[in-house]
Each structure stands twice: as C-alpha cells, then as structure tokens.
Design an enzyme around this catalytic site. Sequence first.
Site, PDB file in Angstrom:
ATOM      1  N   ASN A 273       0.715  -1.171   0.015  1.00  0.00           N
ATOM      2  CA  ASN A 273       0.080   0.019  -0.040  1.00  0.00           C
ATOM      3  C   ASN A 273       0.876   1.353   0.035  1.00  0.00           C
ATOM      4  OD1 ASN A 273       0.699   0.444   2.496  1.00  0.00           O
ATOM      5  ND2 ASN A 273      -0.802  -0.296   3.485  1.00  0.00           N
ATOM      6  N   CYS A 336      -7.901  -2.500  -6.190  1.00  0.00           N
ATOM      7  CA  CYS A 336      -6.999  -2.340  -4.816  1.00  0.00           C
ATOM      8  C   CYS A 336      -8.187  -2.280  -3.869  1.00  0.00           C
ATOM      9  CB  CYS A 336      -5.876  -1.608  -5.106  1.00  0.00           C
ATOM     10  SG  CYS A 336      -6.169   0.212  -5.759  1.00  0.00           S
ATOM     11  N   ASP A 338      -9.188   1.404  -3.060  1.00  0.00           N
ATOM     12  CA  ASP A 338      -9.978   2.453  -3.406  1.00  0.00           C
ATOM     13  C   ASP A 338      -9.961   2.435  -4.763  1.00  0.00           C
ATOM     14  OD1 ASP A 338     -11.195   3.259  -1.182  1.00  0.00           O
ATOM     15  OD2 ASP A 338      -9.252   4.642  -0.718  1.00  0.00           O
ATOM     16  N   TRP A 340      -7.496   3.553  -6.856  1.00  0.00           N
ATOM     17  CA  TRP A 340      -6.819   4.772  -7.783  1.00  0.00           C
ATOM     18  C   TRP A 340      -5.392   4.910  -7.405  1.00  0.00           C
ATOM     19  CZ3 TRP A 340     -10.794   8.053  -4.230  1.00  0.00           C
ATOM     20  CH2 TRP A 340     -10.332   7.993  -2.958  1.00  0.00           C
ATOM     21  N   ASP A 341      -4.730   4.063  -6.810  1.00  0.00           N
ATOM     22  CA  ASP A 341      -3.280   3.736  -6.810  1.00  0.00           C
ATOM     23  C   ASP A 341      -2.673   2.548  -7.543  1.00  0.00           C
ATOM     24  OD1 ASP A 341      -2.802   6.321  -5.224  1.00  0.00           O
ATOM     25  OD2 ASP A 341      -3.853   5.233  -3.760  1.00  0.00           O
ATOM     26  N   ARG A 342      -2.832   1.552  -6.681  1.00  0.00           N
ATOM     27  CA  ARG A 342      -2.327   0.260  -7.506  1.00  0.00           C
ATOM     28  C   ARG A 342      -2.964  -0.031  -8.705  1.00  0.00           C
ATOM     29  NH1 ARG A 342      -2.127  -2.636  -1.722  1.00  0.00           N
ATOM     30  NH2 ARG A 342      -3.513  -0.896  -1.136  1.00  0.00           N
ATOM     31  N   LYS A 378      -5.086  10.385  -6.777  1.00  0.00           N
ATOM     32  CA  LYS A 378      -5.065  11.584  -6.018  1.00  0.00           C
ATOM     33  C   LYS A 378      -3.814  12.291  -6.111  1.00  0.00           C
ATOM     34  CE  LYS A 378      -6.843  10.096  -2.076  1.00  0.00           C
ATOM     35  NZ  LYS A 378      -7.458  10.414  -0.723  1.00  0.00           N
ATOM     36  N   ARG A 382      -1.286  12.748  -3.104  1.00  0.00           N
ATOM     37  CA  ARG A 382       0.047  12.141  -3.190  1.00  0.00           C
ATOM     38  C   ARG A 382       1.241  12.702  -3.184  1.00  0.00           C
ATOM     39  NH1 ARG A 382      -2.879   9.145  -1.096  1.00  0.00           N
ATOM     40  NH2 ARG A 382      -4.424   7.456  -2.151  1.00  0.00           N
TER      41      ARG A 382
END
Lengths: 622, 550
Positions: A273, A336, A338, A340-342, A378, A382
């Site tokens: 994460n 993942c 939310d 929006w990252d991974r 984000k 980030r």
Amino acid sequence: LEFILTTKQEQVKLLDRFSTSNKSLMGTLYLTATHLLFIDSSQRETWILHHHIAAVEKLPLTTSGCPLVIQCKNFRIVHFVVPRERDCHDIYNSLLQLSRTAKYEELYAFSYNPKQNESEQVKGWQLIDLAEEYKRMGVPNANWQLSDANRDYKICETYPRELYVPRTASKPIIVGSSKFRSKGRFPVLSYYHKNKEAAICRCSQPLSGFSARCLEDEHMLQAISKANPSNRYMYVMDTRPKLNAMANRAAGKGYENEDNYSNIRFQFVGIENIHVMRSSLQKLLEVSGTKGLSVNDFLSGLENSGWLRHIKAVLDAAVFLVKAIAVESASVLVHCSDGWDRTSQVCSLGALLLDSYYRTIKGFMVLIEKDWISFGHKFSDRCCQLDGDPKEISPVFTQFLESVWNLTEQFPQAFEYNEAFLLQIHEHVHSCQFGNFLGNCQKEREELKLREKTYSLWPFLLDERKKYQNPLYNADFSPELTLLEPNTVSFNFKFWRNMYHQFDRSMHPRQCVFNLIMNMSEQNKQLEEDIKELEAKIKQRNGQSSAVPVKEHQQSAHPAPVALKTPPSFQKEQPLIPVNDAVRTIEGSNTADNRYSEFVAEFSKAEPAVVSLEYGVARMTC
Amino acid sequence: MEFAELIKTPRADNVVLHRPFYLAVEGTLCLTGHHLIFSSRRQDNAEELWLLHSNIDSIEKRFVGSLGTIIIKCKDLRIIQLDIPGMEECLNIASSIEALSTLDSVTLMYPFFYRPMFEIVEDGWRCFLPNEEFELLSSVTDEWRLSCINKEFSVCPSYPPVVIVPKSIDDEALRKVAMFRHGSRFPVLSYYHKKNGMVMMRSSQPLTGTNGRRCKEDEKLINATLRPGKRGYIIDTRSLNVAQQARAKGGGFEQEVHYPQWRRIHKCIERFNILQESLIKLVEACNDQSHNMDRWLSKLEASNWLTHVKEILTAACLAAQCIDREGASVLVHGTEGTDSTLQVTSLAQIILDPRCRTIRGFESLVVREWLQAGHPFQQRCAQSAYSNSKQKWEAPVFLLFLDCVWQILRQFPCSFEFNEQFLIMLFEHAYASQFGTFLGNNENERSKLKLPQKTMSLWSWVNRSEELSKFQNPLFEANSLVIWPSVAPQSLQLWEGVFLRWNRPSKFLDEAHEEMINIIKYNKELQAKVNALRRQLAQLQTVDRMQENL
C-alpha cells in the site's frame, strides 16, 4: 509575497552534497515569489521552484555559518550555509511559508503565464481528447457503450463524467454495484483490446465484509464477462497482498468471493500500500544520499528499502494482466482498495504493454490523462500539492514512471519517448506549474476552473518534442497492438540513477551516448535537407550556366546544430539531464568531485600548495 | 601422448544440445584433441558449435535411464547441456572432456597446434617491444635508461629481459636493490606523465623484515625519480595491518625514517582466493533466474565483486591524482607486485594517458603492464567461476581489471577507440585461446616455451582490419584529457556483457545497438555528401564569377 522576509542574501555557500571535504560554491541566494535562485560566483544559476520543496531543515550552527538543507520532490537536495543565523532563520521561515500552500488558487499554475492567448490555451486543453481515445480503442461498439450514469458526478465523485460500461449493464445495475464498492467506484472500462475483444476494467474493493453480497455487482461482473465473446471467464485481480485484503473484511470491505460470482478467476498480486511505498522511498533516499557510501552499504540499503522489489511487483502484476488478455483473451477486472493507486499502475502498465500507441509521445500523454488523471489518482494528496496529511503522500506515480523506464531499458527501440520525457513529466507532476495534475479528481478540477485559469502541460511538451524523442525508436518494432513481453527476472531491475541523482552530475557518465545519438539523428534530418537544397542549386546552376549568377552567401562547411526554440519561461527551472547540449562535455576533471580518498583533505592541510582545485570543464565540439 | 588415447568415443549421433533462450537442437557431437564440435547437420539451418576443451571449466553428468546428460560450464561463463543417448558413450565422452580440458602440459595446448587460416600482416610477437617504448620515452626525457641486467632472467625471473630504470642507477646497484625486493622485483618505470614529468614506478614489497632492514641503493633508486624538493607517494595495495604482518615473513614496507621524502598510503585491494570466491558467488547469483529481488540484491552484495571494482578503481584514481594533480611521483606495490600492483598501474595509465585508450595503445598496455610485467596468467586463469579446484593461485585479477576498464568506458563512452566487445574478447582469450599470447606466467617461461616461434600471437589476429572493425567504437573521438571516473556505488554497474551475457535474451539490445551504429554511419555519409556538394557548388560559382568578370 508577504511571506518573503528576505529577498537577497549574499555570501551564501552551496555545499557539495557528497563531498567529504566540504567543498562549496560561494554565491548569492534570492527568493522570488515562485522560485529560490542561487547564483554562484561563476554566474551559474540554480533555480528551485517553491512547490518542489519537500522539506526545509535548519541544522545546528557551525563555525562557518548556519546550514540549511532543502529537499525537493524531484530528488534534488541542496545544502546551503548562510553566514548569520538570523538571516538563515528568515530564509527558513520564508521557505516554509512559500513551500506550503493552503489553497489551490495560490499554486504556481494560477499565476504562471506562458504568453499564450486564450484560443491557444483552449486548444492546449483540447489536445488530449479521451472520447477520441475510446473511439480509437474501438468503443462504443456492440458490447460496450458510453454510460451517462455519472454525468453529474452523482454516482461517483472521483470518476470522470464519461464512463464506458457493458451494454447489458443497466442503470440500476450500475447504481447497485456502485453502492457495493468503496467510494462508489464501480467496475468500468479502462482499456479495450480490439483484436482479442477483451477488456481491462477497473473498480475499487467490494464492501463484502465477511459475507455480504450484492446481486447488482454480481450482475455487473457478469455483464463484463459476457461483453467478451472470446472468453466467458474473466479474471478479477486484487492488486493487494492477500493479508491486507483480508484485514479489510473486518472493516466491511474486502474482496470478491469466487462462489458468488460466476465465471470469475480471482487472483491476488501483492503490491504493497501507499504507506509501505512512502517509507520504502524514504529508505531509498536515505541510502542514496549517504556520504562516502560503500558498495555493500548501497546494495544492502537498496535491498532493505524494498524499492526495486515494489517496482518488480508492479510490473509483474502488469505482466499477469497482459497474459490473461493476450494469451487467454480473457477480460480482467483490476482493483485494490480504492482503485486509484495500484489499480492505476497496473491498468496503465498493462495497456502500455498491450498497445504500442501508448509507447508514442502523444499516446503516453493520453494514457496518463486516462488512467491517472481522469480516473482520480489523487495527485494533490499523493504529491502534497497543498499542505495536508503527510500520510497521504506516496510515490505511486513515480513508481509507474520507473516501471516504464525499466521497460525502455529492455526495449530500447519500442518507445518513441526517452528518459528525459519521463523525468520532465515527473518534474511537472510536482511543479504545480500546469493545471493537469492539480486536484484529486475531475470534479475538483472543474470546480477550480483549471481549463480557464491554468495551462495544460502537454502542448508545451509537444513543442519540445525533439528533446523527448528516442532516436532509436522504430515504429515498425511494434506495430499496433503488439505485445511487449518484459523479462522480470530480478537482475533486470536497476537503480534509476538519472531519477534519484538527476542533479548530482558527478555521478553520471561524463559523456552521454544517448544525447549524442539524439543530436546526430536530429542533425541527419538537417543534413538531408541541406543535400536536397544543394542538389537543387547545383541543378539550377547547371541549367542556367550562362545566366547571371545570383550572389550567394557561402555557408560554412559544418551545418550549425539545430537550435531548439522554447519559451524561456518554460525553460528556466529544468536542468534535467542536459539534452540540449550540442557539444560533448567532459566533466569531472576535478578529482575532489569523485571522492577517491579522504587523504586529499588531510594532505591539503599539511601541504596546501600541492593541491590544485581548479574546476576544469573541457569542451570539444561535435 | 596421443590425444586419441583420451578419446574413446570420438563421435555420437542424435545428441541434443540445450542452451538458454534457444530451441534445443539435435545433431552430431564430435571430439577432437582440442575441440568439442556439435553440428546440427541440417541442410536448411546448419548450426555448429565449436568449443575449445581449454574453455571448459567444469563438467557434470547425470543419467535418466540410458539417456545421459552432460552439463558443460565454460570459463567464459556459458553453460550448455548435451543429452547423449547411450550410457557408455556418455561416460566416455564425459571422461574425455574431463581429461582434455585439464591437460597439465602447456605444450599440448591448442596454440601449439593451431594453424591460422588468415594472412599475417603484422607479427604480434614483434609488436610492442620494450625498445620501442623506450624510444618514445627518450624523445621527452633523458633521465631514464634501458637496462639489460635481466637478459638471461638471471636477476628477476618474473621480469622481462630489459627494463627501464633511472639513468643514475647502475646495474650493480640494481642487483643490490633486487636482493632487497620480494621476488627480486626492483622498482622499474611503469609510466612517464609527459604533462609534468612525474612518473609511476612499480615493484614488489621491500624485504625489511622484523628488524627493519634497509637498502641504501633502494632508497637511492626511488629517490632518483624525485624532483628536487618534491615528495613522492608510495601506494601500498595492502592494508597497513597486512603490510605489518608481512614483516614477520621477511617482507614489509618502506619505513618513513629511511624514505623521508615519501608518503605511504595504504589502499587495501584483495587478492587470490578472496577474488576467486567473489567471482564464484557473483556468477552463481547471476545464473539463478529464480531469485526474488531481495535475494538477488543480497547475493550481489555478498559476492563483493563491485566492492573490489570500487577498491581497485579508487586506488588507481588515487595514483593518477598524485601524479597529475599533486605533481608527485608514485611507487606502487603490494606483496609480489604481480597482481593488485598491475591493476593499479595499468588503470592509472588509462585515466592519465589518452594513448592507452586507443586499440593499439591498450594492447601495448596489456603487453607492458601485464604480460611483460609478469602477471602469472597461466596460474590465475587456469580456472574460472565454475572451478572446484580452489587453488590459491587462481584469481580473476585480469577480469577485474577489464571490468574496471569497462566501468571507465561506460562513463566516457566517446574517449575509447575500442568497444566493450574488445574487452570481452580479451577476457575470453586470457582464459582459453588458440593463440599463445596468454600462455605461461612470465616472459621467462614464454621464452622457454618458444611461444613466438611455435604459436600465433593474439595481436596478429586482432590487428587485421577485418577483426578490428568489430572492436572499434564508432563514437570514438580522441580526447587528450585526463579522465576521472566516478567511483560512487551509484555509478558502478554490473558488467552485464560478461555476467548476464548468457542469462538473458539480448536481441532487443543488440538491435538497438545496431541502429545506433547505423545512425552514426549515416551521419558520416551525409556529412561527406554535404561537403562534396558544397565544394561542387562553390566551384560552379567560381566558374560563373569568372565568366561574369570576362
């Protein structure tokens, strides 16, 4: 401007970051509304954008003055020594204020004026058109359609207005599914593979807890798998480590139960994460910033940071996704927590491996606009654009760029763009100079009226595209929709020196083959032109040898290197790797730069006369 | 001895050859006295593999039923597998390979049998003679002389017959100095820095012993290289501790009291089995594709290979720094002066002297500083990373040197006339070759073996234009400057061309390299064409102008 307590400070020393003998440059430090500027005694300028400053630290007073260390988001670290503590304190406080912004409107993008008129500004924003991009992929089509469900951001605030979903997914299914997904981020199309008729879809984790289910969500997944005529099975990739996903169940979230969804194959891929990534990068920077680092400390530090392990995990996940599509023609749903990252990392890298369009300069911009910007990575949180929660900061996008860089190293001819392009994008993700990356999602960007008040980065990069072109690029290397199959054996992943030591020039090769080839291939184009022109002139002359000759200006034997024209305001804070040098520069004629031995320091005290410290930079023209 | 005695099964059919990243190929295997030859014997796509027995580092055999498998690990780090039907054939072949790859007599080696198929333009055995080197030196200074004191190898068995020494020191003094230095390796000239007249000398350790023996002639010799009022540096390639311990065995180091004009710096460079272990570990790490990231990095670290590279480069840079920046003369030695000493002196020359960055200059450097200087190639390169023998004298000293050169080449890619392939070629030939160049441990042994008469020199082969073109760096542009490499760990890299060469497909990288060369070639063509057209146009213009004036 009220934050600037002091605008000019003389007699400031800029220390060499890695020197053990405290080598330094004397100069003057200036604070402007947007930049910190240091001009050393040989008139070399160091520009630092306030937004790039990640941390300012005032170290205890020393005999030579008060040290001030500035760490930047582009991994530049500068170490100043200000003679008087009070002045240092003023600069420190000013920088603290200047580098922390409370409101978007105070960011550089809102004051940055690149001398474009309004229509150029509008055109700039229209350069990347996602509707056009979906059309290029081949949607809408018989199985996929544009949904208006989120037209007013009513279903999901962090998604874009325009979403593509399976035709069979009706509005109630969408609404139901979105209620069962974290932050309402229900499964939507990210990439459609024309030839395989398979799709990459993305969403957030289901709110399944230990046993909850949602018929609409199950229908939604079924609709996705039915939208693929070649393979009824679909993969659901949870990009988190299994343990993390299980822990989420206690909070009413979790992952899909294979029993409840027909025709799915569920798979964890184990990317850590944002918090793990943040501290990993922190460790990496600590190691790479150490003075007098030994090889073993470097390697064990690299290992302990886990950074390359994470990069490999991200790329491994993308390879898994690509295999499902390319080999099995199966659609894949990626999520993942939310989403929006991974999820952004894996979807965008997957598409990049599948579709050569994203390996072009324009295509890469489209990819970032689509999977990162529009789907609500984000960026503001980030990259810490505003003064906010430090726990939200994470180098997720940096990892994406690093993964791409690794691919360019393995496939030197497959990408139209070069390393400088990736570095420049990284620079501007943090610079807040352009509107593209401001805010956390499209809704927020619309509210900020970024399209009217700021400029888009992409047209500026396209204007400078010569700098970002890979001279070895071979468009035929990867015809459309040709798969790249990277080798993810550990030894293929290398420390990205040009990213993390971009500004530590003594560490880089003193002559850069890549730049040379780039200049050469640019020069080749010019030479081809010259030849045409000369041949035409000769032909003309032969044809009219008796006619009165036109007095011509004799050109020099060597064509001048093509000068790159760029708006100066866009140029100043981008030293990057020196791509625009048409001369070969050989640096490092100063042995003290290279820290071979501590003995020089000791010795020079005993025998100062014998130590010569001239800074020799030799230049040879091409 | 007849090779035939060692070859019970000279030929086997239906053998399957496995190599990483290639499809398995079926064909015929033949054994000759010096080669293992595999041929697919297919009309459409004939594939042949010729492997020198001397290139084989180790062999393993396995059986599944009557199908035997031989795994051959080569000194150039390649690993191949042969599936041989028939247990007896397989056993015979394995034992033949084992015997033929470990012949103990040098004169049975392939160089003594090799008949070149090319025309010799220039005999490599006659290139790079000490006299030529001295002539060059004489043109800039008259402070040195050629001494034939070692003509019959009578003074120092590991030195060449002629050496360059200070003019003011006569042979009688040299003889006394030789008694005072380990293996009689008295200080000789290694490099003269034209820019400021400073010199680098090399020797072995002085035999001071525990009671601090001294030798006036030795002191006089090395002081003779100093300018009035100037100091010099002695770079001892051992740690102070090791150097002190050496005294107990009769060795030692120069004491300050007896050498007041010299400053001693200790730079620890490892030798012998530590290096061999390092190579073995590194190659092991590189050959395992299954390592996860943490394991790979920790294995790379544990090998210490890059640490050795950094240590050697640092010491060489230091020597170069003393000469070029401090304007001081330098004496380099370790214990014997045949390993780490040569790494330092030869790398320092690459940094300082643009000539050493040309192909001929580098060849000359290898001849002077390695072959003539008595680096025991035959001992050091007897085995490579897959050896089980673990002999103390086996060590990848020369490979480490080449690795360091590669690191500098990477940092100054336009300053070298040769390319990476040239370095890889030297690595291969140092370990197994059809040429006699790297046989023997010193000039003395080479002359006893009559290598110049009985074998072909590597340089005779390399220095023909057909071969040279493969080793030329298209980006080369002579750079007369001193080049200071970065030795930061972030700047050093694993030499993939050697260590990952057989472990990954290189198609894309090779193609990209080719494209790069095409761009450079095209650029040259275009430049030439533009210039020609300009000249043509200028001529036309002059003609026109003349007509106009008429």
